[in-house]
Design a protein around this motif. Structure first.
Motif, PDB file in Angstrom:
ATOM      1  N   TRP A 314      -2.300  11.101  -2.425  1.00  0.00           N
ATOM      2  CA  TRP A 314      -0.968  10.588  -2.091  1.00  0.00           C
ATOM      3  C   TRP A 314      -0.971   9.112  -2.455  1.00  0.00           C
ATOM      4  O   TRP A 314      -1.835   8.354  -2.011  1.00  0.00           O
ATOM      5  N   VAL A 315      -0.009   8.695  -3.289  1.00  0.00           N
ATOM      6  CA  VAL A 315      -0.007   7.339  -3.838  1.00  0.00           C
ATOM      7  C   VAL A 315       1.367   6.700  -3.629  1.00  0.00           C
ATOM      8  O   VAL A 315       2.389   7.306  -3.980  1.00  0.00           O
ATOM      9  N   VAL A 316       1.402   5.499  -3.075  1.00  0.00           N
ATOM     10  CA  VAL A 316       2.675   4.801  -2.888  1.00  0.00           C
ATOM     11  C   VAL A 316       2.560   3.360  -3.364  1.00  0.00           C
ATOM     12  O   VAL A 316       1.482   2.760  -3.341  1.00  0.00           O
ATOM     13  N   ALA A 317       3.689   2.827  -3.824  1.00  0.00           N
ATOM     14  CA  ALA A 317       3.745   1.426  -4.255  1.00  0.00           C
ATOM     15  C   ALA A 317       5.199   0.986  -4.286  1.00  0.00           C
ATOM     16  O   ALA A 317       6.122   1.806  -4.357  1.00  0.00           O
ATOM     17  N   ASP A 318       5.394  -0.322  -4.228  1.00  0.00           N
ATOM     18  CA  ASP A 318       6.725  -0.898  -4.393  1.00  0.00           C
ATOM     19  C   ASP A 318       7.089  -0.803  -5.871  1.00  0.00           C
ATOM     20  O   ASP A 318       6.504  -1.483  -6.712  1.00  0.00           O
ATOM     21  N   ASN A 319       8.041   0.040  -6.182  1.00  0.00           N
ATOM     22  CA  ASN A 319       8.395   0.293  -7.578  1.00  0.00           C
ATOM     23  C   ASN A 319       8.964  -0.923  -8.275  1.00  0.00           C
ATOM     24  O   ASN A 319       8.750  -1.134  -9.475  1.00  0.00           O
ATOM     25  N   VAL A 320       9.686  -1.767  -7.543  1.00  0.00           N
ATOM     26  CA  VAL A 320      10.285  -2.956  -8.142  1.00  0.00           C
ATOM     27  C   VAL A 320       9.238  -4.042  -8.335  1.00  0.00           C
ATOM     28  O   VAL A 320       9.045  -4.570  -9.436  1.00  0.00           O
ATOM     29  N   ARG A 321       8.533  -4.366  -7.261  1.00  0.00           N
ATOM     30  CA  ARG A 321       7.595  -5.490  -7.314  1.00  0.00           C
ATOM     31  C   ARG A 321       6.299  -5.139  -8.031  1.00  0.00           C
ATOM     32  O   ARG A 321       5.914  -5.783  -9.011  1.00  0.00           O
ATOM     33  N   LYS A 322       5.617  -4.094  -7.580  1.00  0.00           N
ATOM     34  CA  LYS A 322       4.333  -3.734  -8.176  1.00  0.00           C
ATOM     35  C   LYS A 322       4.510  -2.970  -9.490  1.00  0.00           C
ATOM     36  O   LYS A 322       3.933  -3.313 -10.519  1.00  0.00           O
ATOM     37  N   GLY A 323       5.305  -1.907  -9.440  1.00  0.00           N
ATOM     38  CA  GLY A 323       5.401  -1.036 -10.591  1.00  0.00           C
ATOM     39  C   GLY A 323       6.021  -1.661 -11.817  1.00  0.00           C
ATOM     40  O   GLY A 323       5.638  -1.350 -12.943  1.00  0.00           O
ATOM     41  N   ALA A 324       6.985  -2.559 -11.622  1.00  0.00           N
ATOM     42  CA  ALA A 324       7.693  -3.148 -12.765  1.00  0.00           C
ATOM     43  C   ALA A 324       7.388  -4.631 -12.928  1.00  0.00           C
ATOM     44  O   ALA A 324       6.835  -5.054 -13.941  1.00  0.00           O
ATOM     45  N   ALA A 325       7.750  -5.442 -11.918  1.00  0.00           N
ATOM     46  CA  ALA A 325       7.691  -6.900 -12.076  1.00  0.00           C
ATOM     47  C   ALA A 325       6.268  -7.423 -12.218  1.00  0.00           C
ATOM     48  O   ALA A 325       5.978  -8.218 -13.114  1.00  0.00           O
ATOM     49  N   LEU A 326       5.367  -6.996 -11.338  1.00  0.00           N
ATOM     50  CA  LEU A 326       4.014  -7.537 -11.379  1.00  0.00           C
ATOM     51  C   LEU A 326       3.309  -7.161 -12.676  1.00  0.00           C
ATOM     52  O   LEU A 326       2.595  -7.977 -13.267  1.00  0.00           O
ATOM     53  N   ASN A 327       3.520  -5.940 -13.136  1.00  0.00           N
ATOM     54  CA  ASN A 327       2.881  -5.544 -14.394  1.00  0.00           C
ATOM     55  C   ASN A 327       3.354  -6.428 -15.543  1.00  0.00           C
ATOM     56  O   ASN A 327       2.549  -6.864 -16.381  1.00  0.00           O
ATOM     57  N   ALA A 328       4.663  -6.733 -15.588  1.00  0.00           N
ATOM     58  CA  ALA A 328       5.186  -7.601 -16.639  1.00  0.00           C
ATOM     59  C   ALA A 328       4.579  -8.995 -16.557  1.00  0.00           C
ATOM     60  O   ALA A 328       4.206  -9.595 -17.579  1.00  0.00           O
ATOM     61  N   VAL A 329       4.460  -9.529 -15.349  1.00  0.00           N
ATOM     62  CA  VAL A 329       3.891 -10.860 -15.171  1.00  0.00           C
ATOM     63  C   VAL A 329       2.410 -10.869 -15.538  1.00  0.00           C
ATOM     64  O   VAL A 329       1.913 -11.799 -16.176  1.00  0.00           O
ATOM     65  N   GLN A 330       1.680  -9.832 -15.146  1.00  0.00           N
ATOM     66  CA  GLN A 330       0.255  -9.760 -15.498  1.00  0.00           C
ATOM     67  C   GLN A 330       0.062  -9.690 -17.016  1.00  0.00           C
ATOM     68  O   GLN A 330      -0.883 -10.280 -17.558  1.00  0.00           O
ATOM     69  N   ILE A 331       0.938  -8.984 -17.697  1.00  0.00           N
ATOM     70  CA  ILE A 331       0.871  -8.952 -19.159  1.00  0.00           C
ATOM     71  C   ILE A 331       1.108 -10.344 -19.729  1.00  0.00           C
ATOM     72  O   ILE A 331       0.383 -10.799 -20.628  1.00  0.00           O
ATOM     73  N   ALA A 332       2.118 -11.035 -19.210  1.00  0.00           N
ATOM     74  CA  ALA A 332       2.403 -12.399 -19.677  1.00  0.00           C
ATOM     75  C   ALA A 332       1.216 -13.325 -19.428  1.00  0.00           C
ATOM     76  O   ALA A 332       0.878 -14.167 -20.276  1.00  0.00           O
ATOM     77  N   GLU A 333       0.567 -13.170 -18.276  1.00  0.00           N
ATOM     78  CA  GLU A 333      -0.605 -13.994 -17.977  1.00  0.00           C
ATOM     79  C   GLU A 333      -1.720 -13.752 -18.991  1.00  0.00           C
ATOM     80  O   GLU A 333      -2.387 -14.692 -19.437  1.00  0.00           O
ATOM     81  N   ARG A 334      -1.916 -12.494 -19.362  1.00  0.00           N
ATOM     82  CA  ARG A 334      -2.964 -12.183 -20.343  1.00  0.00           C
ATOM     83  C   ARG A 334      -2.605 -12.700 -21.731  1.00  0.00           C
ATOM     84  O   ARG A 334      -3.484 -13.136 -22.480  1.00  0.00           O
ATOM     85  N   VAL A 335      -1.343 -12.650 -22.082  1.00  0.00           N
ATOM     86  CA  VAL A 335      -0.921 -13.193 -23.372  1.00  0.00           C
ATOM     87  C   VAL A 335      -1.250 -14.678 -23.447  1.00  0.00           C
ATOM     88  O   VAL A 335      -1.806 -15.168 -24.436  1.00  0.00           O
ATOM     89  N   VAL A 336      -0.926 -15.401 -22.383  1.00  0.00           N
ATOM     90  CA  VAL A 336      -1.191 -16.849 -22.362  1.00  0.00           C
ATOM     91  C   VAL A 336      -2.693 -17.125 -22.349  1.00  0.00           C
ATOM     92  O   VAL A 336      -3.190 -18.003 -23.060  1.00  0.00           O
TER      93      VAL A 336
END
Length: 347
Positions: A314-336
């Protein structure tokens, strides 16, 4: 030390856009200037950015040459119209919509799962963010796959109305209020009443009987994992919850993992939190754990009594913050961090 970059967030007043801005500030992203953009604005809107506020600027008037990275948190139509303009100006684009996810020369990235795929963005300078359910599911399944190899995924998703944006949240709130006051409901975002109900449809039905949301899960999972033939069988259900997606995961593995072994593997995975006590209430829920959290929560880990090498989770997460926003920010951090010299020196 990383050099600071200029960044724009398209769809800054959407639920995901607001979460991206909050995370950029909270995680101290190395931004020199941050621009908040919307396709439609009255010129008087502003959004929070840490302790500051940003004026929301009209997307059509923005000069993309002013920034090096653009995070798109708008819909597919906006991405289709404006991503090419950002690319023409020399920007790196991280897109949360499904507009480019299935194009062969666009990497589809979950930061904890396949960060090395970011390098493939050299060709077009677009990195796509998968759907929230795929992000949270694969953050949990990747360690299990590495240890025992996935043979099949069977998943039922229980997706909150915030997956439909602010309009979905408003419709659930409105219908709930009307029903509690003995008034008839009005539908708009969803084809049936969502308040106090479950809808076994997310997206349009396809010829095979699955919905587009379900087929996106199949295609995105295969692409992120690099397993083009992986059997994935999803059922997507919209539920009357404001924030937080939940997954009932049933996976078959090539090599058997016991529940204890799976628990040990997941215990130290970055971004994953175990809450799995076999007592009343000893599990995570969207409302009590996931909302506003930056982690994926795993509960109910058990060996499948119907399959010799199956596991149920059973898996739960905040779809807005974790599932979408944080992943985008983490990608941006890796790009930089990893590609700044190669990609970000042009603007």
């Amino acid at each position: 030390m990383m050099q600071k970059v200029d960044i724009a967030v398209v769809g800054a007043t959407t639920l995901v856009g607001e979460a991206i801005l909050d995370l950029l500030a909270a995680r101290k992203f190395p931004a020199a200037r941050v621009y908040a953009l919307e396709a439609e604005t009255d010129g008087e809107q502003d959004v929070d950015f840490g302790s500051k506020t940003l004026d929301v600027e009209l997307l059509a008037d923005f000069d993309f040459s002013a920034v090096q990275i653009v995070l798109f948190a708008a819909g597919e139509d906006v991405a289709a119209s404006y991503v090419p303009k950002a690319l023409e100006a020399g920007c790196i684009v991280i897109d949360d919509s499904a507009c480019f996810r299935f194009e062969d020369d666009v990497p589809l990235v979950v930061a904890e799962v396949n960060p090395k795929a970011i390098a493939a963005a050299r060709q077009r300078c677009i990195i796509a963010n998968p759907g929230s359910t795929v992000s949270q599911m694969l953050a949990v399944l990747k360690p299990l796959h590495d240890a025992a190899t996935l043979a099949r995924i069977n998943v039922v998703t229980y997706q909150s109305v915030s997956g439909s944006g602010r309009e979905g949240v408003s419709e659930l709130a409105s219908q709930t209020a009307r029903l509690l006051n003995a008034r008839p409901v009005e539908t708009g975002v969803y084809p049936r009443q969502i308040a106090f109900n479950l809808l076994p449809q997310i997206g349009a039905f396809q010829e095979n009987g699955y919905t587009w949301e379900e087929m996106k899960m199949v295609l995105e999972t295969r692409k992120v994992m690099g397993l083009p033939d992986l059997p994935v069988n999803p059922t997507a259900v919209r539920v009357p919850v404001f924030f937080g997606h939940a997954l009932a995961l049933h996976v078959e593995l090539v090599r058997k993992l016991t529940a204890a072994e799976a628990t040990a593997l997941l215990k130290d995975v970055a971004g994953v939190v175990l809450l799995d006590e076999r007592v009343d209430g000893g599990y995570a829920t969207p409302v009590t754990e996931a909302v506003n959290a930056d982690s994926v929560y795993v509960s109910r880990i058990r060996e499948d009594i119907s399959h010799a090498s199956g596991l149920d989770l059973w898996v739960v997460a905040d779809n807005v913050r974790k599932g979408a926003a944080l992943n985008a920010v983490q990608i941006a951090e890796r790009v930089v961090r990893d590609y700044q010299q190669d990609w970000l020196s042009g603007n």
